[in-house]
Design a protein around this motif. Structure first.
Motif, short mmCIF file in Angstrom:
data_model
loop_
_atom_site.label_atom_id
_atom_site.label_comp_id
_atom_site.label_asym_id
_atom_site.label_seq_id
_atom_site.Cartn_x
_atom_site.Cartn_y
_atom_site.Cartn_z
N LYS A 73 -8.14 13.69 -25.20
CA LYS A 73 -8.42 13.84 -23.78
C LYS A 73 -9.68 14.69 -23.56
N ALA A 74 -9.77 15.78 -24.33
CA ALA A 74 -10.93 16.66 -24.18
C ALA A 74 -12.22 15.93 -24.56
N ASP A 101 -9.94 19.92 -5.27
CA ASP A 101 -9.13 20.55 -6.31
C ASP A 101 -9.86 20.51 -7.65
N ASP A 102 -9.27 21.14 -8.65
CA ASP A 102 -9.93 21.27 -9.95
C ASP A 102 -10.23 19.92 -10.59
N PHE A 103 -9.29 19.00 -10.48
CA PHE A 103 -9.48 17.68 -11.07
C PHE A 103 -10.65 16.95 -10.43
N LYS A 104 -10.73 16.98 -9.12
CA LYS A 104 -11.81 16.27 -8.43
C LYS A 104 -13.17 16.87 -8.77
N LEU A 105 -13.24 18.19 -8.86
CA LEU A 105 -14.51 18.84 -9.17
C LEU A 105 -15.03 18.38 -10.54
N GLU A 106 -14.18 18.44 -11.55
CA GLU A 106 -14.65 18.06 -12.88
C GLU A 106 -14.82 16.56 -13.02
N PHE A 463 -23.81 38.55 -13.22
CA PHE A 463 -22.82 37.90 -14.08
C PHE A 463 -23.49 36.70 -14.75
N ILE A 464 -23.53 36.74 -16.09
CA ILE A 464 -24.03 35.61 -16.86
C ILE A 464 -22.82 34.97 -17.54
N GLY A 465 -22.56 33.70 -17.27
CA GLY A 465 -21.37 33.04 -17.79
C GLY A 465 -21.71 31.97 -18.81
N LEU A 466 -21.30 32.18 -20.05
CA LEU A 466 -21.50 31.20 -21.12
C LEU A 466 -20.26 30.32 -21.18
N GLY A 467 -20.24 29.29 -20.33
CA GLY A 467 -19.10 28.39 -20.27
C GLY A 467 -17.93 28.99 -19.51
N GLY A 468 -16.86 28.22 -19.44
CA GLY A 468 -15.64 28.68 -18.81
C GLY A 468 -15.62 28.53 -17.31
N ASN A 469 -14.52 28.98 -16.74
CA ASN A 469 -14.26 28.87 -15.30
C ASN A 469 -13.71 30.23 -14.86
N PHE A 470 -14.54 31.25 -14.99
CA PHE A 470 -14.12 32.64 -14.86
C PHE A 470 -13.35 32.91 -13.57
N THR A 662 -9.00 23.40 -17.38
CA THR A 662 -9.43 22.01 -17.23
C THR A 662 -8.22 21.13 -16.97
N VAL A 663 -8.21 20.48 -15.83
CA VAL A 663 -7.10 19.62 -15.43
C VAL A 663 -7.53 18.17 -15.59
#
Length: 761
Positions: A73-74, A101-106, A463-470, A662-663
């Protein structure tokens, strides 16, 4: 995909045709299954790429398909044919997208161009890489001149060892140890607890130990959804006679029964393998009581055997030679009352004693656990009490024995190994000083909850974000989303859009990067990156698919360009050479950590992984005493307490259709939930006690004893087999209920597995 909630009962085992059907659905959703399918054969192979999902170990002799449902899936999710181009952001404001929602965003697909936030239009607008780096660098320099400690460098657990090493160096050259990461939110209780107890911050088990273990004890871990490839080792162990005992509040299907999708006979007959010989539904936060109860049963059996003239069941020679503090722990256990142990664990004395019987009858025992142990107020002590139990019978330093924390993100353990840590004592700062000619900061940096507090209070400017959904992963979401725009600078490095990208500082950039599945072409040719798995083995990883867009840059290059734009020139730090050839980064890693990474470039494709030294496997204890140290818990309950008969302990859960934040969809087939994530699992006894009915819509509020109202509305009650006094709901939706200050003592891991809540109608 249906948007109408559907609640059913799922009776099939883990794996089997349910897994196959789920993969087919996800493949269709990716819109390019034909181009993806050849790549699946490369997952977790020595000449392929490391799975972008969990961190479970990769065998030296892989299965023909060395991937699981979640790993596939990933892969599909990353290689989707959909694209989030600048046109998407031209059509939608960020305020509008906050309603998605989270699913629609990704599901909007892969990001393709560097984007700058324009506050006047509330939209992301396209920019160039050169302009983005120049603007970010100027802001970082200005903040550094004021106070470098006002910038945070966050890392999710998927970045490679190469990227992580460079990122940690960037932060320290900038002037701080503000390197919070996803480990702060999950297994930092492990890192603190194991280091104190046995002298190393990671587990002691390798993959081949599963072939030698006589018994395995699971605590708070769900391999069926979170690390499904692990079910192969469990099935093989059971088939050769090993016994598995599970302690989990919920019945997780993967620890009940499993049909191997790669076994034609099992697939045809659906003759599932029973995984656990005992399954005990411990109350959330009750694991200390369970483990102490097992130790009490062990001591009672030991005393009885000695009275019969036997040698007892404790390994006294091991305790004398290799441990300290055993007498104090034994005395503590002997004073515990069985009624209290039953009350706090939610289990009967008989159940605990039966589990203890399996432990006593086994020569080699492994303790395996997940965030069900670590995400509590006393998460560190829970881990240490499990170590105590294993020590009583000498279950370290022999095949099939030891402790096995199961990590989530695919390189969350590895990035800590190469320097992403807020704790300066865990990093070879003197070596960095010698290699790169600067004075590294020695002050402890900000962990995740500290960074959140700083953002809320206004002491963090960047804030510097290396990946993720902080923003979606952390506690106190309401306060965090309100405070986030007050920062001067926010930078997000990502492959896909998520909710954390919809809140921005006054200057904000979204930088799209290559995924691990994609070919990373640099000056010296296609590049290899490396990861560390849950059993402390390093693996090479080579992408196979064409990049989602020609405009994408690698994480290594993005980190290097940010460093060049924001730092004073340092001729001893070869950022450009590192980008041209990642082998030179691995040389730098080896120079910094020579004991861990000897001959790194030569050995990184070793089948089964290049093993990191684990001293405890050789009974070397790098503790203050030079021995394994028994630790005493301060309470039998690991949880924060809430006052009142109507207070429940909320466990946040992941569905079968997600990985971390991640949904992938709305189908949690093992729990019979389809079409929604807004549910509250509650047993029928509790429903009757409070007068609730199945399908009723309710709200949850946190019982925190402070003046903050933390609430989530629109949850549908679903009857479910869950311990009395407990309830369950999905993460990350329910993170809004977790107070920032409700975290594990000393490790600061958010206490997401036993949040005091009450139902509101």
């Amino acid at each position: 995909m249906s948007n109408v909630p559907k609640i059913t009962t799922y009776t099939a085992p883990a794996g089997g045709w349910g897994s196959v059907k789920s993969l087919m659905r996800q493949a269709r959703q990716s819109k390019q299954p034909i181009s993806i399918l050849p790549g699946l054969a490369k997952i977790n192979k020595p000449d392929g790429f490391a799975c972008v999902s969990c961190a479970w170990a990769k065998p030296a002799k892989p299965h023909p398909a060395e991937f699981c449902e979640n790993g596939a899936k990933a892969t599909f999710w990353e290689l989707t044919a959909d694209r989030a181009t600048p046109a998407l952001f031209a059509r939608h404001t960020l305020t509008e997208m906050r309603g998605w929602d989270d699913f629609k965003l990704e599901s909007t697909g892969r990001l393709t161009h560097p984007m700058r936030y324009d506050a006047a239009t509330d939209r992301y607008v396209e920019t160039t890489w050169e302009a983005a780096y120049a603007a970010i660098g100027a802001e970082m320099k200005a903040i550094q001149a004021d106070d470098p400690k006002r910038t945070v460098f966050y890392a999710s657990g998927r970045a490679s060892l190469e990227t992580s090493y460079m990122y940690a160096l960037l932060a320290r050259l900038y002037g701080n140890n503000n390197l919070p990461d996803s480990s702060n939110m999950c297994h930092e209780s492990t890192s603190v607890g194991l280091l104190e107890s046995i002298g190393q911050p990671v587990g002691t088990v390798r993959l081949d130990d599963f072939e030698a273990a006589d018994a395995m004890f699971f605590f708070g871990q769900n391999p069926g959804s979170n690390s499904p490839r692990m079910l192969h080792q469990l099935q093989e162990a059971v088939q050769r006679g090993a016994r598995i005992v599970t302690f989990n509040p919920l019945k997780e299907r993967g620890l009940e029964r499993f049909v191997n999708p790669q076994d034609p006979v099992q697939m045809l007959t659906q003759n599932a393998t029973q995984i656990s010989c005992q399954y005990h539904q411990v109350k959330a936060g009750g694991d200390i009581a369970v483990i102490v109860g097992m130790a009490k049963a062990l001591l009672e059996a030991d005393d009885a055997d000695l009275k019969r003239g036997g040698k007892g069941v404790l390994d006294r020679a091991f305790l004398a030679e290799h441990t300290t503090g055993a007498e104090d722990f034994i005395a503590y256990v002997q004073t515990q009352d069985w009624l209290a142990l039953e009350r706090e664990s939610g289990l009967s004395r008989t159940a605990i004693t039966e589990a203890g019987g399996v432990y006593m009858s086994a020569k080699s025992v492994m303790g395996i656990y997940g965030m069900g142990l670590t995400q509590h107020k006393l998460g560190v002590q829970t881990v240490q009490v499990l170590v105590n139990l294993l020590l009583l019978r000498g279950n370290f330093g022999r095949p099939g024995a030891g402790i096995c924390p199961v990590r989530g993100h695919s390189n969350v353990q590895g990035q800590r190994t190469v320097g992403i840590s807020e704790k300066p004592e865990l990093v070879p700062l003197d070596k960095l000083k010698a290699l790169y000619g600067f004075e590294p900061p020695r002050e402890e940096g900000l962990a995740t909850v500290d960074a959140c507090k700083g953002i809320i209070e206004g002491t963090v400017d960047a804030f510097i974000g290396l990946g993720g959904n902080f923003l979606r992963a952390v506690p106190e979401q309401g306060m965090m989303e309100e405070a986030w725009p007050r920062m001067r600078l926010t930078v997000q490095i990502a492959t896909k859009l998520n909710r954390g990208h919809l809140f921005n500082g006054r200057v904000a950039y979204l930088l799209p990067c290559l995924g691990r599945t994609e070919v990373d072409q640099q000056a010296s040719g296609p590049q290899t990156v490396t990861m560390e798995d849950s059993t402390s083995c390093f693996h090479g990883s080579k992408g196979f698919h064409a990049p989602a867009a020609e405009t994408l840059q690698s994480e290594v290059r993005i980190v290097a360009e940010l460093a060049k734009a924001s730092l004073a020139p340092n001729p001893r730090v070869p950022w450009d050479r590192w980008v041209d050839d990642y082998a030179t980064v691995r040389d730098a890693i080896e120079a910094t950590y020579p004991e861990l990474f000897k001959d790194f470039n030569k050995r990184m494709h070793t089948p089964g992984g290049m093993e990191k030294p684990l001293p405890v496997r050789d009974l070397i204890w790098k503790t203050e005493s030079g021995k394994a140290e028994f630790k005493l818990p301060k309470s039998l309950s690991a949880s924060f307490a809430g006052d009142g008969p109507d207070v429940l302990r909320l466990m946040t859960l992941r569905s079968n259709d997600q990985f971390n934040t991640t949904v992938y969809g709305y189908d949690d087939r093992f729990r019979g939930v389809d079409g929604t994530r807004m549910v509250l699992f509650l047993n029928k006894k509790e429903m009757a006690r409070i007068g609730a009915r199945a399908g009723e819509m309710i709200a949850l509020e946190t019982v925190a004893g402070d003046d903050v109202v933390r609430r989530i509305d629109g949850l549908q009650i679903v009857p479910y087999d869950i311990p009395d006094g407990c309830c369950g709901a999905y993460y990350p939706e329910c993170n809004v209920l977790i107070p920032l200050w409700q975290h594990a003592e000393r490790s600061k891991v958010p206490a997401a597995k036993s949040v005091p809540v009450r139902i509101v109608r």
